[in-house]
Design a protein around this motif. Sequence first.
Motif, mmCIF file in Angstrom:
data_model
loop_
_atom_site.group_PDB
_atom_site.id
_atom_site.type_symbol
_atom_site.label_atom_id
_atom_site.label_comp_id
_atom_site.label_asym_id
_atom_site.label_seq_id
_atom_site.Cartn_x
_atom_site.Cartn_y
_atom_site.Cartn_z
ATOM 1 N N ALA A 1 0.878 -1.297 -0.007
ATOM 2 C CA ALA A 1 -0.083 -0.014 -0.371
ATOM 3 C C ALA A 1 0.648 1.266 -0.159
ATOM 4 C CB ALA A 1 -1.381 -0.029 1.302
ATOM 5 N N GLY A 2 1.966 0.728 -0.118
ATOM 6 C CA GLY A 2 2.706 2.159 0.281
ATOM 7 C C GLY A 2 3.168 2.988 1.558
ATOM 8 N N THR A 3 3.021 1.675 2.304
ATOM 9 C CA THR A 3 3.170 2.438 4.133
ATOM 10 C C THR A 3 4.731 2.153 4.420
ATOM 11 O OG1 THR A 3 1.128 1.823 4.572
ATOM 12 C CG2 THR A 3 2.632 2.159 6.018
ATOM 13 N N VAL A 4 5.530 2.617 4.875
ATOM 14 C CA VAL A 4 6.449 2.892 5.053
ATOM 15 C C VAL A 4 6.818 1.343 6.195
ATOM 16 C CG1 VAL A 4 9.004 3.307 6.298
ATOM 17 C CG2 VAL A 4 7.530 5.212 4.501
ATOM 18 N N LEU A 5 7.873 0.990 6.056
ATOM 19 C CA LEU A 5 7.643 -0.628 6.792
ATOM 20 C C LEU A 5 8.240 -0.162 7.967
ATOM 21 C CD1 LEU A 5 8.316 -3.448 4.154
ATOM 22 C CD2 LEU A 5 6.186 -2.882 5.643
ATOM 23 N N GLU A 6 7.828 -0.925 9.030
ATOM 24 C CA GLU A 6 9.500 -0.991 10.012
ATOM 25 C C GLU A 6 10.170 -1.752 10.548
ATOM 26 O OE1 GLU A 6 7.321 -0.782 14.304
ATOM 27 O OE2 GLU A 6 5.463 0.569 13.199
ATOM 28 N N SER A 7 11.025 -1.582 10.507
ATOM 29 C CA SER A 7 12.821 -2.573 10.823
ATOM 30 C C SER A 7 12.380 -2.975 9.641
ATOM 31 C CB SER A 7 12.697 -3.825 12.049
ATOM 32 O OG SER A 7 11.915 -2.318 12.852
ATOM 33 N N PRO A 8 12.877 -2.809 8.100
ATOM 34 C CA PRO A 8 12.616 -3.785 6.998
ATOM 35 C C PRO A 8 13.791 -4.415 6.988
ATOM 36 C CG PRO A 8 13.039 -0.859 6.836
ATOM 37 C CD PRO A 8 12.731 -1.171 8.237
ATOM 38 N N VAL A 9 14.870 -4.440 7.619
ATOM 39 C CA VAL A 9 15.807 -4.781 7.140
ATOM 40 C C VAL A 9 15.551 -6.269 8.157
ATOM 41 C CG1 VAL A 9 18.623 -5.298 8.222
ATOM 42 C CG2 VAL A 9 17.825 -3.095 7.117
ATOM 43 N N GLU A 10 15.560 -6.564 9.461
ATOM 44 C CA GLU A 10 14.636 -6.644 10.089
ATOM 45 C C GLU A 10 13.965 -8.098 10.165
ATOM 46 O OE1 GLU A 10 12.477 -8.029 14.593
ATOM 47 O OE2 GLU A 10 13.026 -5.968 14.167
ATOM 48 N N LYS A 11 12.831 -7.545 8.782
ATOM 49 C CA LYS A 11 12.011 -8.211 7.966
ATOM 50 C C LYS A 11 12.796 -9.163 7.142
ATOM 51 C CE LYS A 11 7.797 -5.810 8.498
ATOM 52 N NZ LYS A 11 7.399 -6.341 9.462
ATOM 53 N N PHE A 12 13.743 -8.246 5.967
ATOM 54 C CA PHE A 12 14.599 -8.844 5.086
ATOM 55 C C PHE A 12 15.132 -10.006 5.915
ATOM 56 C CE2 PHE A 12 19.180 -8.889 2.993
ATOM 57 C CZ PHE A 12 18.378 -9.664 2.418
ATOM 58 N N MET A 13 16.268 -9.801 7.037
ATOM 59 C CA MET A 13 17.458 -11.151 7.010
ATOM 60 C C MET A 13 16.135 -12.153 7.888
ATOM 61 S SD MET A 13 20.369 -10.051 6.841
ATOM 62 C CE MET A 13 20.811 -11.821 7.260
ATOM 63 N N GLU A 14 14.746 -11.227 8.324
ATOM 64 C CA GLU A 14 13.815 -12.995 8.743
ATOM 65 C C GLU A 14 13.534 -14.025 7.854
ATOM 66 O OE1 GLU A 14 10.650 -10.380 10.582
ATOM 67 O OE2 GLU A 14 11.432 -10.670 13.081
ATOM 68 N N SER A 15 14.028 -13.282 6.673
ATOM 69 C CA SER A 15 13.325 -14.037 4.973
ATOM 70 C C SER A 15 14.209 -14.965 4.949
ATOM 71 C CB SER A 15 12.788 -12.955 3.783
ATOM 72 O OG SER A 15 11.860 -11.638 4.372
ATOM 73 N N VAL A 16 15.601 -14.517 4.856
ATOM 74 C CA VAL A 16 16.904 -15.593 4.131
ATOM 75 C C VAL A 16 17.008 -16.188 5.629
ATOM 76 C CG1 VAL A 16 19.849 -14.766 4.455
ATOM 77 C CG2 VAL A 16 17.699 -12.918 3.443
ATOM 78 N N VAL A 17 16.905 -15.820 6.663
ATOM 79 C CA VAL A 17 16.748 -17.152 7.594
ATOM 80 C C VAL A 17 15.706 -18.207 7.492
ATOM 81 C CG1 VAL A 17 17.429 -17.469 10.858
ATOM 82 C CG2 VAL A 17 18.341 -15.834 8.951
ATOM 83 N N TYR A 18 15.062 -17.593 7.424
ATOM 84 C CA TYR A 18 13.865 -18.706 6.862
ATOM 85 C C TYR A 18 13.736 -19.734 5.712
ATOM 86 C CZ TYR A 18 9.177 -20.831 6.239
ATOM 87 O OH TYR A 18 8.094 -21.573 6.131
ATOM 88 N N GLY A 19 14.699 -18.728 5.007
ATOM 89 C CA GLY A 19 14.497 -19.434 3.066
ATOM 90 C C GLY A 19 16.036 -20.399 3.379
ATOM 91 N N LYS A 20 17.063 -19.959 4.153
ATOM 92 C CA LYS A 20 17.671 -21.008 4.013
ATOM 93 C C LYS A 20 17.333 -22.360 5.028
ATOM 94 C CE LYS A 20 20.524 -19.706 7.960
ATOM 95 N NZ LYS A 20 21.201 -20.747 8.205
ATOM 96 N N ASN A 21 17.051 -22.226 5.561
ATOM 97 C CA ASN A 21 16.134 -23.184 6.791
ATOM 98 C C ASN A 21 14.761 -23.696 6.402
ATOM 99 O OD1 ASN A 21 18.190 -21.806 8.848
ATOM 100 N ND2 ASN A 21 16.837 -20.837 9.918
ATOM 101 N N HIS A 22 14.813 -24.393 5.271
ATOM 102 C CA HIS A 22 13.246 -24.363 4.781
ATOM 103 C C HIS A 22 13.423 -25.329 3.747
ATOM 104 C CE1 HIS A 22 12.197 -22.827 8.179
ATOM 105 N NE2 HIS A 22 11.102 -23.035 8.756
ATOM 106 N N ARG A 23 13.218 -26.364 2.883
ATOM 107 C CA ARG A 23 13.453 -26.233 1.743
ATOM 108 C C ARG A 23 12.427 -25.998 0.861
ATOM 109 N NH1 ARG A 23 14.103 -32.568 1.329
ATOM 110 N NH2 ARG A 23 14.580 -32.974 3.263
ATOM 111 N N GLY A 24 13.151 -25.223 0.113
ATOM 112 C CA GLY A 24 11.956 -24.441 -1.317
ATOM 113 C C GLY A 24 12.889 -24.679 -2.931
ATOM 114 N N PRO A 25 12.403 -23.687 -3.100
ATOM 115 C CA PRO A 25 13.729 -22.705 -4.592
ATOM 116 C C PRO A 25 14.182 -22.769 -3.988
ATOM 117 C CG PRO A 25 11.240 -22.347 -4.704
ATOM 118 C CD PRO A 25 10.933 -23.554 -3.431
ATOM 119 N N TYR A 26 14.202 -21.223 -3.443
ATOM 120 C CA TYR A 26 15.620 -20.260 -2.858
ATOM 121 C C TYR A 26 16.490 -20.718 -1.797
ATOM 122 C CZ TYR A 26 10.981 -18.039 -5.330
ATOM 123 O OH TYR A 26 10.548 -17.929 -6.201
#
Length: 173
Positions: A90-115
């Motif tokens: 919606a164009g609303t500024v995110l709180e803690s975007p780096v934290e959300k990014f790192m959570e996504s990276v850690v989740y992706g590396k720890n779970h099976r999937g194409p990424y």
Amino acid sequence: MNFIHPATSITHVPMDVMKLDMFNDQQKIEMGISFDQPYSLSEVEAMLPEDSVLQWAWVDVYTDEEVKGNEPARVFTENEVIGFSMVDEAGTVLESPVEKFMESVVYGKNHRGPYKQGMEEIYEQLKQKDEVEETTIKIVGAVVVGKKEELQQFQNEPRVRASSIGAVIDQFN
């Protein structure tokens, strides 16, 4: 949009910021900015024109071999670079975007999937550079949205190495 990593030796870089006069005053312009060196997120936010919006930040996840060993130096397209959004759908500024990014990276590396493998590589590169927190992660480019008057402030910004125009929309009041 195209991006140039600050460590590449490319000499002729696009500077679309110099072409902003061709747009009208009411248009919103999306511009990819490549920096002259890596900066912290707070340093990037401080260099932005007042009314522009930082939409997305390009994270330095490359090894020296990937950047410098890639001669002739190449331009990265918007589909090749890794980063994180600063705003939601919606164009609303995110709180803690780096934290959300790192959570996504850690989740992706720890779970099976194409990424999984890609996320493991991104995480290892960030960890190796000690860039896994908001205060240590390094930004080498960004996507900024604003009117031409706001974005023209980047024309004399020495920290901008290259710029590339993306989407342009007419604004109706």
